[in-house]
Each structure stands twice: as C-alpha cells, then as structure tokens.
Motif scaffolding. Structure first.
Motif, PDB file in Angstrom:
ATOM      1  N   GLU A  28      -3.232   8.565  -0.535  1.00 11.30           N
ATOM      2  CA  GLU A  28      -4.138   7.791   0.059  1.00 11.30           C
ATOM      3  C   GLU A  28      -5.151   8.550  -0.576  1.00 11.30           C
ATOM      4  OE1 GLU A  28      -3.558   8.298   4.608  1.00 11.30           O
ATOM      5  OE2 GLU A  28      -1.798   7.797   3.986  1.00 11.30           O
ATOM      6  N   GLU A  53      -1.147  -2.279   6.789  1.00  9.09           N
ATOM      7  CA  GLU A  53      -2.508  -2.292   7.159  1.00  9.09           C
ATOM      8  C   GLU A  53      -2.848  -3.812   7.990  1.00  9.09           C
ATOM      9  OE1 GLU A  53      -4.543   0.493   5.079  1.00  9.09           O
ATOM     10  OE2 GLU A  53      -2.550   1.173   6.060  1.00  9.09           O
ATOM     11  N   PHE A  99       1.929   2.747   8.354  1.00  3.92           N
ATOM     12  CA  PHE A  99       2.029   2.136   7.018  1.00  3.92           C
ATOM     13  C   PHE A  99       1.679   0.545   6.877  1.00  3.92           C
ATOM     14  CE2 PHE A  99       4.169   5.956   6.078  1.00  3.92           C
ATOM     15  CZ  PHE A  99       4.188   6.579   5.020  1.00  3.92           C
ATOM     16  N   GLY A 140      -1.745   2.495  -3.172  1.00  6.82           N
ATOM     17  CA  GLY A 140      -2.170   2.446  -1.825  1.00  6.82           C
ATOM     18  C   GLY A 140      -3.380   4.150  -1.761  1.00  6.82           C
ATOM     19  N   ARG A 200      -5.490   2.139   1.021  1.00  5.81           N
ATOM     20  CA  ARG A 200      -5.099   2.813   2.367  1.00  5.81           C
ATOM     21  C   ARG A 200      -6.302   3.613   3.331  1.00  5.81           C
ATOM     22  NH1 ARG A 200      -0.654   3.430   4.619  1.00  5.81           N
ATOM     23  NH2 ARG A 200      -0.351   5.325   5.424  1.00  5.81           N
ATOM     24  N   SER A 201      -6.985   3.355   4.584  1.00  5.08           N
ATOM     25  CA  SER A 201      -8.414   3.163   5.175  1.00  5.08           C
ATOM     26  C   SER A 201      -9.623   3.602   4.494  1.00  5.08           C
ATOM     27  CB  SER A 201      -7.691   5.006   6.023  1.00  5.08           C
ATOM     28  OG  SER A 201      -6.936   4.698   7.005  1.00  5.08           O
ATOM     29  N   GLU A 252      -7.205  -0.345   6.560  1.00  2.00           N
ATOM     30  CA  GLU A 252      -6.578   0.282   8.022  1.00  2.00           C
ATOM     31  C   GLU A 252      -5.368  -0.148   8.880  1.00  2.00           C
ATOM     32  OE1 GLU A 252     -10.829   2.058   9.788  1.00  2.00           O
ATOM     33  OE2 GLU A 252     -10.406   0.472  10.405  1.00  2.00           O
ATOM     34  N   ALA A 264       0.963  -0.871   0.115  1.00  2.00           N
ATOM     35  CA  ALA A 264       0.459   0.123  -0.110  1.00  2.00           C
ATOM     36  C   ALA A 264       0.846   1.411   0.330  1.00  2.00           C
ATOM     37  CB  ALA A 264      -0.840  -0.317   1.258  1.00  2.00           C
ATOM     38  N   SER A 265       2.285   1.204   0.052  1.00  2.00           N
ATOM     39  CA  SER A 265       3.383   2.051   0.355  1.00  2.00           C
ATOM     40  C   SER A 265       3.043   2.719  -1.376  1.00  2.00           C
ATOM     41  CB  SER A 265       4.507   2.079   1.020  1.00  2.00           C
ATOM     42  OG  SER A 265       5.452   0.836   0.136  1.00  2.00           O
ATOM     43  N   GLU A 295      -2.796   6.569  12.302  1.00  3.48           N
ATOM     44  CA  GLU A 295      -2.646   7.323  11.600  1.00  3.48           C
ATOM     45  C   GLU A 295      -2.140   8.747  11.613  1.00  3.48           C
ATOM     46  OE1 GLU A 295      -6.355   6.717   7.812  1.00  3.48           O
ATOM     47  OE2 GLU A 295      -7.129   8.464   9.152  1.00  3.48           O
TER      48      GLU A 295
END
Length: 521
Positions: free
Chosen positions: A511, A182, A180, A69, A73-74, A78, A63-64, A82
């Motif tokens: 994100e 998840e 970072f 991402g 991401r979120s 999650e 997700a980076s 954060e």
C-alpha cells in the motif's frame, strides 16, 4: 458488560506520519517521451510512478493483492481503521472510535462529513454493506480469504454513523481485520466485482488506458488534507533496469520492485518490505504428497546462496513466512540447512518405497513478483534436478498466475511448486496461518486437522498466549506438515527522483500512500 477496550480520535485530519527523506543528486534529463504522456517538467503537479506490472483490477475487496493494493489502499478507497507500520498501532480512518461492547460485538463510530467520489455521503449503511460484500458475498474476495478465513460475522447499521459488527466467536483483533476492508457506496455491485471503484480516498480514478497508463486525480471533496500532488500517473514496465532508468532520465519520479543490478545508483532507497518469498508445494499430488520429498526440496535449495547471488545480498534466508516483529513469529524456526546428501537420501528412500519421484513437477512462476524472479526459479530448478527430481518451469504474468494462487486451483496440471510471496504488514500471524496453511485456506493447497486446530486455538487467544500458540502452530507446520520451501525475508529497493520526498516502510510494497509523497522543496 462493556469492555474497557476503546480507541478514540475525533480529529478530522489524518494522523501525521514520520518525516520524509529526500533523495538528492543530479538527474539526467533526456528528450525521451515522459511517463503516461506527461512532460518531465510536470512533476510539480504530477507524481509519476512506474510499476512492475499493471494492476489486474482495482476491485477494493481484492486490495490484499499487492498489484491492486499498492494503487487502491488509502488512495482511492479507505478502511475504517488503519495500522501504522512504524508502531503497529491502529489509527482512525473512516471510523473515529471503536469499542468492544460484548465478547462477540464491536461498535464503530463513523467520521462525519465524508463523501464518496460520486458525491454521496458516507453512512453506516455503506460501511455495513462493504463489510458484508467483502466477507459474506459469493464474489470471491481475496480479502475474505486472506483476512477473515472461515470467520462468520454480521455488520449492521445502528444509525447513520454507527456500525455494529458481531462475530460467531470472540475475535480480539477484529478492528485490525477491518483495516483491510475498503469502504464503497451501498449501490456498488454486490453480485460481481468492479474494476474501477468509487471510494472516499484523496484520489479518484481519472482515466485508465488499459495496457498503457492509469491516472488518478485529487478528489476535491476529500474529508482530510488535500494531497500534495494534484495528479498521480502510473505506468508499468516489466524490466527493472528500464524502471530505474526512467527515474534517472526524469521520465518517472518513483520506481518500485528494483534489484541492485538495475542501476538505480544514488536514486536507490533500500527498505524492509515485510515480504517473504517461498515455494508452495501441492502436497495433494504425487510425488509431493510424500513428506520425504517435501523435506528433500527444502534441503536441496541453498537459501544462503540464492540470497547472496540472485538477490545480491539483499534479504535474509528464512524458514517461516511469519517474519520477526509479527505476532506469532517463532525464533526457533530457522532456515532449513543446505544438505544435498540428505536430500538425495530422502528421494532415494521415497523411490524405494514406490513413490513416483520421476513424475514431472512444474514450477509455476510469476514474472515481476520480485526482482530476478525467473533466475530464482532457475536456481531452485537446478537444485531439485540435482537431487533426482524432474522439474520444469512455467513463468506466467499476474492474471494467469492468480489462477494458481487462489482456490479453486486448476485441475488440468500435475504436481506444482508455486512461486509466491507473502507480506504480513498487518502484524499478526492470523493473517498468515489460516489462509496459507488452513485446510480450506484461500491460498492453501494442503492442510491437516491437527494444524487447523492449533491455528483456531491461537486465533482465539490474546497477549502472550496468542504469541505462544501461533509460534507452536508454526513449529508444528515446519516439523510435521512441511507444506512450503520458504526462501527468504526480502529487502525492497525503490528509486526516487530528486523532485519527490517519500519514506518507504514495511507496508510500502502492499500500500503505497500517495499522500505521503511530497514535492521536494
């Protein structure tokens, strides 16, 4: 001895963010087919987003990567903590509080009542598993290299709601690093990556029609507030002008990665996207293994001209990949001056010493990495040819380009310049220096023992000392390593329809939180 470092928030609802902005104005509705098969009038229930490229995967431990991402991401998955882009502070997510109990040990208390999309409860076992899978497995997680580098850590479930994370050496920013990671169920494949993850986020994956569209649906069992839009649909179009036109015509609500010339008009919203564009030099292969050639490349490229022409003035010429506002930024490291005479002199000097400067160098570009990506590489190519180098361009789509971004790199090609972009939305140079400049960094093509030592020393520091040591490492890189040709700190443009309110921030490129998008009243 218990450390006084402690963050606590037991609220069960998300911390509110800044108020959203409303983009107003008339919208032209056409009879064209709408995004992902939705009708234009369905925007009250569905937010429709058009991206420059399809995500290569939604694997949480990758997700980076921007393309992954910004969807994952979120939204689908999650983390425990954060970072708030506006303040740089950490807020609770799946962890409600955390504290450093020993110099090398942190304890996290999990939020109760959280369920994964498959109905299983969030437990400390799942959180510990997710951390171990991301950092200690052999599946090659991008987050591992980007965030943790060579760090050694162990995650253990103390009880159902308590996770203990221990590190080999003190890590003052471990809670930030874990933002970072998840969190996924403990039965997620630990031997291979998954393309469609199960998470705890406000949205679950509803349907992914590969090559066409991706639909997310609101998760009825979400622990927090229900997202404003019950459904989110993503499609992808490579041409920025098409993405902008889709918003203008009512086919999409949000379009990202736009250029000024794409014609978004009064739909356009500019924002600092915290991204820095650069060319990574493969300094292990001739002629790029000679520092004079790397210096010449920096002198040859006119960064101010590129920003003014290719980027239409949006952006700022840069000399380092750590932007202002990030811990470790060195204000004394500015853009290399444009000096063609100096560049030609360095190439001639290297040639006289037997450096094979006539060896063809390939620019490995990526389609859609930022607006006018191919044009930027053509400008760089022309400058390098002018100083006496032989340079070709190979533009690739994201999946093929990733083969060159991450170790192990392809071995069947000569010296390369990789078109890259780095966003440090985490706010600390630790997320840049090790992975990009470390000798064994996940995205590093070259490093030195001296620079490694400076980075390692900085990572152990805190406060003002941390800032000073990272700034020293950046100065050393710029003067003694010259691994990159840094181009510009970028400015983002997105288009918003009048039916959606959303305020982009410095993390938006990496994100894009769907829960922060609202139907316009």
């Amino acid at each position: 001895m218990r450390s006084p470092l402690r963050v606590m928030n037991t609220s069960r609802s998300p911390v509110p963010r800044a108020a959203a902005i409303v983009v107003t104005g008339a919208v032209l509705l056409t009879g064209a087919c709408s995004v992902g098969g939705s009708e234009a009038g369905a925007a009250a229930d569905t937010v429709r987003i058009v991206l420059p490229e399809e995500p290569p995967t939604l694997e949480p431990c990758d997700a980076s990567l921007t393309a992954t991402g910004r969807v994952t991401r979120s939204n689908i998955t999650e983390p425990l903590t954060e970072r708030v882009p506006e303040t740089g502070e950490l807020e609770p997510k799946l962890a409600t509080e955390w504290e450093q109990t020993e110099p090398t040990s942190w304890t996290f208390q999990l939020r109760e009542g959280v369920k994964f999309h498959d109905g299983t409860p969030l437990t400390a076992e799942a959180a510990a598993f997710s951390i171990e899978r991301t950092v200690n497995s052999d599946i090659g997680c991008n987050v591992d290299g980007y965030v943790f580098g060579d760090s050694e850590l162990t995650a253990t479930a103390v009880d159902d709601t308590t996770v203990e994370v221990t590190t080999a050496t003190p890590d003052p920013i471990l809670p930030l690093r874990l933002s970072f990671v998840e969190i996924v169920p403990a039965d997620t494949d630990a031997e291979a990556k998954v393309r469609q993850p199960v998470g705890t986020g406000p949205y679950r994956i509803d349907q992914w029609n590969q090559g066409v569209s991706l639909r997310l649906a609101a998760f009825d069992g979400y622990w927090g507030e229900a997202p404003p839009f019950p459904t989110a649909e993503y499609v992808w179009r490579a041409e920025g002008s098409i993405r902008a036109a889709m918003v203008s015509s009512g086919e999409a609500d949000v379009a990202v990665g736009l250029a000024p010339a794409d014609g978004a008009g009064d739909r356009a919203v500019e924002y600092p996207n915290n991204e820095t564009s650069y060319l990574r030099m493969d300094a292990t292969k001739a002629p790029l293994d000679d520092i004079r050639v790397r210096q010449a490349i920096n002198y040859a490229i006119d960064k101010e001209g590129m920003v003014a022409s290719v980027f239409s003035g949006l952006g700022q010429p840069a000399g380092q990949v750590v932007p202002e506002g990030v811990t470790g930024h060195n204000p004394d490291v500015g853009p290399w001056p444009h000096d063609m005479a100096k560049a030609k002199s360095l190439i001639a000097e290297a040639r006289a010493d037997g450096v094979p400067v006539d060896t063809a160098i390939t620019i490995i570009g990526r389609n859609g990495i930022y607006p006018k990506a191919a044009e930027a590489m053509e400008v760089a190519q022309n400058s390098l040819i002018e100083v006496g180098l032989k340079v070709d361009i190979q533009m690739l789509d994201v999946n093929a380009w990733l083969e060159y971004l991450l170790r192990p790199f392809p071995t069947d090609i000569g010296p390369t310049l990789l078109q890259a972009q780095h966003g440090n939305q985490a706010g600390d140079a630790a997320f840049t220096m090790g992975q990009i400049y470390g000798s064994e960094g996940a995205q590093s093509s070259y490093g030195t023992a001296e620079l490694d030592a400076l980075v390692e020393e900085a990572e152990l520091a805190s406060g003002a000392d941390r800032q000073a040591k990272f700034a020293e490492a950046l100065a050393y890189q710029n003067e003694n390593v010259v691994r990159d040709a840094v181009l510009a700190h970028m400015t983002g443009i997105m288009a918003l329809s009048p039916s959606v309110t959303y305020e982009p921030n410095s993390a938006t490129n990496d994100e894009m939180h769907l829960a922060e998008m609202h139907p316009a009243s």
